[in-house]
Design a protein around this motif. Structure first.
Motif, PDB file in Angstrom:
ATOM      1  N   PRO A  31      -1.375  -4.698   3.006  1.00 30.55           N
ATOM      2  CA  PRO A  31      -2.585  -4.742   2.168  1.00 30.55           C
ATOM      3  C   PRO A  31      -2.765  -6.111   1.521  1.00 30.55           C
ATOM      4  O   PRO A  31      -1.800  -6.730   1.084  1.00 30.55           O
ATOM      5  CB  PRO A  31      -2.330  -3.673   1.095  1.00 30.55           C
ATOM      6  CG  PRO A  31      -0.877  -3.424   1.109  1.00 30.55           C
ATOM      7  CD  PRO A  31      -0.304  -3.912   2.400  1.00 30.55           C
ATOM      8  N   CYS A  35       5.386   6.295  -0.810  1.00 32.03           N
ATOM      9  CA  CYS A  35       4.065   6.496  -1.425  1.00 32.03           C
ATOM     10  C   CYS A  35       3.506   7.885  -1.119  1.00 32.03           C
ATOM     11  O   CYS A  35       3.361   8.262   0.042  1.00 32.03           O
ATOM     12  CB  CYS A  35       3.096   5.439  -0.927  1.00 32.03           C
ATOM     13  SG  CYS A  35       1.469   5.617  -1.676  1.00 32.03           S
ATOM     14  N   GLN A  68       0.529   8.729  -1.361  1.00 36.07           N
ATOM     15  CA  GLN A  68      -0.848   8.628  -0.848  1.00 36.07           C
ATOM     16  C   GLN A  68      -0.944   7.803   0.428  1.00 36.07           C
ATOM     17  O   GLN A  68      -2.046   7.381   0.811  1.00 36.07           O
ATOM     18  CB  GLN A  68      -1.728   8.008  -1.931  1.00 36.07           C
ATOM     19  CG  GLN A  68      -1.754   8.887  -3.188  1.00 36.07           C
ATOM     20  CD  GLN A  68      -2.619   8.288  -4.257  1.00 36.07           C
ATOM     21  OE1 GLN A  68      -3.842   8.275  -4.126  1.00 36.07           O
ATOM     22  NE2 GLN A  68      -2.010   7.783  -5.298  1.00 36.07           N
ATOM     23  N   ALA A  69       0.198   7.570   1.065  1.00 31.02           N
ATOM     24  CA  ALA A  69       0.205   6.710   2.259  1.00 31.02           C
ATOM     25  C   ALA A  69      -0.714   7.269   3.344  1.00 31.02           C
ATOM     26  O   ALA A  69      -0.831   8.486   3.513  1.00 31.02           O
ATOM     27  CB  ALA A  69       1.619   6.589   2.786  1.00 31.02           C
ATOM     28  N   PHE A  82       5.515  -0.264   0.098  1.00 31.65           N
ATOM     29  CA  PHE A  82       5.765   0.977  -0.648  1.00 31.65           C
ATOM     30  C   PHE A  82       5.544   2.209   0.236  1.00 31.65           C
ATOM     31  O   PHE A  82       5.732   3.340  -0.198  1.00 31.65           O
ATOM     32  CB  PHE A  82       4.825   0.999  -1.871  1.00 31.65           C
ATOM     33  CG  PHE A  82       5.155   2.048  -2.888  1.00 31.65           C
ATOM     34  CD1 PHE A  82       6.418   2.136  -3.449  1.00 31.65           C
ATOM     35  CD2 PHE A  82       4.181   2.954  -3.313  1.00 31.65           C
ATOM     36  CE1 PHE A  82       6.726   3.107  -4.392  1.00 31.65           C
ATOM     37  CE2 PHE A  82       4.478   3.932  -4.254  1.00 31.65           C
ATOM     38  CZ  PHE A  82       5.753   4.001  -4.802  1.00 31.65           C
ATOM     39  N   PHE A  83       5.170   1.963   1.474  1.00 32.46           N
ATOM     40  CA  PHE A  83       4.763   3.025   2.406  1.00 32.46           C
ATOM     41  C   PHE A  83       5.712   4.224   2.395  1.00 32.46           C
ATOM     42  O   PHE A  83       5.289   5.377   2.226  1.00 32.46           O
ATOM     43  CB  PHE A  83       4.656   2.432   3.816  1.00 32.46           C
ATOM     44  CG  PHE A  83       4.117   3.376   4.845  1.00 32.46           C
ATOM     45  CD1 PHE A  83       2.746   3.470   5.071  1.00 32.46           C
ATOM     46  CD2 PHE A  83       4.962   4.182   5.590  1.00 32.46           C
ATOM     47  CE1 PHE A  83       2.224   4.348   6.019  1.00 32.46           C
ATOM     48  CE2 PHE A  83       4.458   5.066   6.535  1.00 32.46           C
ATOM     49  CZ  PHE A  83       3.085   5.148   6.748  1.00 32.46           C
ATOM     50  N   TRP A 117      -4.351  -0.352  -0.079  1.00 33.13           N
ATOM     51  CA  TRP A 117      -5.524  -0.039   0.743  1.00 33.13           C
ATOM     52  C   TRP A 117      -6.450   0.979   0.093  1.00 33.13           C
ATOM     53  O   TRP A 117      -7.600   1.108   0.489  1.00 33.13           O
ATOM     54  CB  TRP A 117      -5.076   0.468   2.122  1.00 33.13           C
ATOM     55  CG  TRP A 117      -4.561  -0.615   3.018  1.00 33.13           C
ATOM     56  CD1 TRP A 117      -3.308  -0.738   3.505  1.00 33.13           C
ATOM     57  CD2 TRP A 117      -5.300  -1.725   3.555  1.00 33.13           C
ATOM     58  NE1 TRP A 117      -3.195  -1.852   4.289  1.00 33.13           N
ATOM     59  CE2 TRP A 117      -4.414  -2.478   4.343  1.00 33.13           C
ATOM     60  CE3 TRP A 117      -6.618  -2.170   3.429  1.00 33.13           C
ATOM     61  CZ2 TRP A 117      -4.783  -3.642   5.012  1.00 33.13           C
ATOM     62  CZ3 TRP A 117      -6.999  -3.332   4.093  1.00 33.13           C
ATOM     63  CH2 TRP A 117      -6.095  -4.049   4.877  1.00 33.13           C
ATOM     64  N   LEU A 118      -5.990   1.704  -0.915  1.00 31.82           N
ATOM     65  CA  LEU A 118      -6.857   2.694  -1.569  1.00 31.82           C
ATOM     66  C   LEU A 118      -8.069   2.039  -2.217  1.00 31.82           C
ATOM     67  O   LEU A 118      -9.056   2.698  -2.510  1.00 31.82           O
ATOM     68  CB  LEU A 118      -6.083   3.443  -2.663  1.00 31.82           C
ATOM     69  CG  LEU A 118      -4.974   4.401  -2.216  1.00 31.82           C
ATOM     70  CD1 LEU A 118      -4.200   4.910  -3.420  1.00 31.82           C
ATOM     71  CD2 LEU A 118      -5.564   5.571  -1.427  1.00 31.82           C
ATOM     72  N   CYS A 122      -2.182   1.991   5.955  1.00 27.57           N
ATOM     73  CA  CYS A 122      -1.110   1.346   5.178  1.00 27.57           C
ATOM     74  C   CYS A 122      -0.015   0.758   6.063  1.00 27.57           C
ATOM     75  O   CYS A 122       0.910   0.117   5.561  1.00 27.57           O
ATOM     76  CB  CYS A 122      -0.520   2.336   4.193  1.00 27.57           C
ATOM     77  SG  CYS A 122      -1.770   3.196   3.242  1.00 27.57           S
ATOM     78  N   CYS A 149       2.427  -2.003   4.243  1.00 24.79           N
ATOM     79  CA  CYS A 149       2.671  -1.883   2.800  1.00 24.79           C
ATOM     80  C   CYS A 149       4.157  -1.599   2.558  1.00 24.79           C
ATOM     81  O   CYS A 149       4.736  -0.693   3.159  1.00 24.79           O
ATOM     82  CB  CYS A 149       1.830  -0.756   2.217  1.00 24.79           C
ATOM     83  SG  CYS A 149       2.249  -0.448   0.497  1.00 24.79           S
ATOM     84  N   HIS A 199      -2.179   0.934  -8.601  1.00 24.55           N
ATOM     85  CA  HIS A 199      -1.219   1.041  -7.496  1.00 24.55           C
ATOM     86  C   HIS A 199      -0.361   2.296  -7.703  1.00 24.55           C
ATOM     87  O   HIS A 199       0.108   2.558  -8.819  1.00 24.55           O
ATOM     88  CB  HIS A 199      -0.323  -0.206  -7.489  1.00 24.55           C
ATOM     89  CG  HIS A 199       0.390  -0.391  -6.199  1.00 24.55           C
ATOM     90  ND1 HIS A 199       1.507   0.351  -5.873  1.00 24.55           N
ATOM     91  CD2 HIS A 199       0.147  -1.208  -5.150  1.00 24.55           C
ATOM     92  CE1 HIS A 199       1.924  -0.032  -4.673  1.00 24.55           C
ATOM     93  NE2 HIS A 199       1.109  -0.970  -4.217  1.00 24.55           N
ATOM     94  N   PRO A 200      -0.134   3.070  -6.633  1.00 28.86           N
ATOM     95  CA  PRO A 200       0.674   4.282  -6.795  1.00 28.86           C
ATOM     96  C   PRO A 200       2.061   3.998  -7.398  1.00 28.86           C
ATOM     97  O   PRO A 200       2.595   4.827  -8.150  1.00 28.86           O
ATOM     98  CB  PRO A 200       0.793   4.810  -5.360  1.00 28.86           C
ATOM     99  CG  PRO A 200      -0.463   4.346  -4.698  1.00 28.86           C
ATOM    100  CD  PRO A 200      -0.754   2.993  -5.294  1.00 28.86           C
TER     101      PRO A 200
HETATM  102 FE1  SF4 Z   1       0.751   1.240   0.027  1.00 34.16          FE
HETATM  103 FE2  SF4 Z   1      -1.040   2.770   1.168  1.00 34.16          FE
HETATM  104 FE3  SF4 Z   1       0.409   3.733  -0.818  1.00 34.16          FE
HETATM  105 FE4  SF4 Z   1      -1.466   1.880  -1.268  1.00 34.16          FE
HETATM  106  S1  SF4 Z   1      -1.777   3.976  -0.522  1.00 34.16           S
HETATM  107  S2  SF4 Z   1       0.610   1.886  -2.079  1.00 34.16           S
HETATM  108  S3  SF4 Z   1      -1.317   0.639   0.586  1.00 34.16           S
HETATM  109  S4  SF4 Z   1       1.199   3.111   1.167  1.00 34.16           S
END
Ligand code: SF4
Ligand code: ATP
Length: 318
Positions: free
Chosen positions: A302, A291, A293-294, A287-288, A315-316, A298, A285, A248-249
């Motif tokens: 998830p 994040c 990598q959002a 953490f959106f 979602w990654l 997302c 999510c 997880h990020p």
């Molecule tokens: Fe959340 Fe998407 Fe980041 Fe994964 S990539 S932590 S689902 S925002």
């Protein structure tokens, strides 16, 4: 572990909320994990729900907070279904004990360690030799037996923390929850307390849940790790797996901060931004907003995606 009893703790779909004038705080919002004679480190930033999770497991959520739903199976018994009295008489302290956050500062200044320990044994109708049990508990946590006759103000921080751990172990629980047991102690004493918990676990084979905001401390003790974010576990798995390959990020950012913490680097880069409100958390999510990598997907919530030793909510990995 030879001679130890088998203990399983299985938490599913646990929800705990605090009603407030501003709205309902969803402090624990659908938590799942299971352990078998293992130690678990629960880590995450302040206010993500760690302490509430611990207090829910021992059915001591501060009112008007309450467990809304969920299952907490200790071996084959669902602890949530027990009446308050049954839980108090049969489970609290005897099967599950907790060292609450700041407990060492809550020791009663006017009573000796022995009287405070006796009170716990009396309250729980202990029918053995009380003095012997107290001395054994002090031995267990590496304190000299003379500590029994001393008052809290005569003890150092590390000794007081050992006393509260000894109190929690008095009735030989199967599960010990320790909430930030090393906060406010210097680094050397912190290591001693973690070593003590490791020793207790090894000797008794009990489940230990260590709640902390400091992932570096968890690594010394935990077989498994749960990373909490905004009321949920976003990653759960074996500590070897999570340290070697955080998925997880958010976990990646927390793990990334450890070497810098250890090196005592002055400029520690924590994750920018702050967690969402637990009164009205976002639909997708949680953490959106922070994040790196959002992506579009997302914006949807998830699910828990299975990993080799647990799961990740991101979602990654779908
Ligand atoms: Fe959340 Fe998407 Fe980041 Fe994964 S990539 S932590 S689902 S925002
Ligand atoms: P910390 O590391 O700061 O102890 P935590 O991760 O243990 O934080 P909790 O203390 O469980 O988090 O808090 C989770 C959320 O529940 C927070 O928003 C907090 O403000 C709220 N909360 C906790 N206790 C209460 C209470 N007694 N009444 C109302 N809200 C509460």
């Amino acid at each position: 572990m030879p001679g130890t009893t088998q203990v399983r703790l299985e938490v599913s779909e646990l929800y705990v909320q605090y009603p407030t004038p501003k709205g309902v705080i969803k402090a624990v919002d659908g938590v799942n994990f299971s352990l078998k004679n293992e130690s678990l480190g629960i880590a995450g930033e302040s206010a993500c729900g760690k302490s509430t999770l611990g207090t829910a497991l021992i059915r001591s959520v501060q009112p008007p907070g309450r467990i809304v739903k969920g299952r907490v199976m200790l071996n084959d018994e669902d602890l949530i279904l027990l009446s308050t009295n049954e839980f108090k008489n049969r489970i609290r302290w005897k099967r599950i004990a907790m060292v609450f956050q700041g407990a060492m500062n809550a020791l009663d200044p006017v009573y000796t360690v022995e009287s405070q320990m006796k009170e716990i044994l009396t309250e729980h109708q202990f029918d053995g030799d009380m003095r012997q049990r107290i001395l054994d508990a002090l031995d267990q946590v590496g304190l000299d037996r003379s500590v029994a006759k001393r008052y809290p103000h005569e003890l150092s921080g590390g000794m007081k923390q050992r006393v509260v751990i000894a109190m929690a172990l008095l009735l030989d629980p199967d599960v010990l929850i320790a909430d930030e047991p090393t906060t406010a102690l210097d680094v050397l004493v912190q290591a001693q307390i973690i070593n003590l918990l490791k020793k207790v676990r090894k000797e008794k084979g009990i489940i230990i849940l260590l709640i902390t905001h400091d992932l570096a401390i968890v690594s010394e003790l935990a077989d498994k790790i749960a990373i909490m974010y905004a009321g949920r576990i976003v990653e759960f798995g074996s500590s070897a797996d999570i340290y070697r390959n955080p998925k997880h990020p958010y976990t990646q950012s927390l793990i990334g901060a450890i070497p810098r913490l250890r090196a005592n680097e002055k400029k520690i880069r924590f994750i920018k931004g702050s967690p969402p409100s637990l009164i009205d958390p976002p639909m997708g999510c949680r953490f959106f907003a922070r994040c790196p990598q959002a992506m579009d997907a997302c914006k949807n919530d998830p699910p828990e995606i299975k990993t080799e030793t647990g799961y990740v909510r991101c979602w990654l990995y779908k």
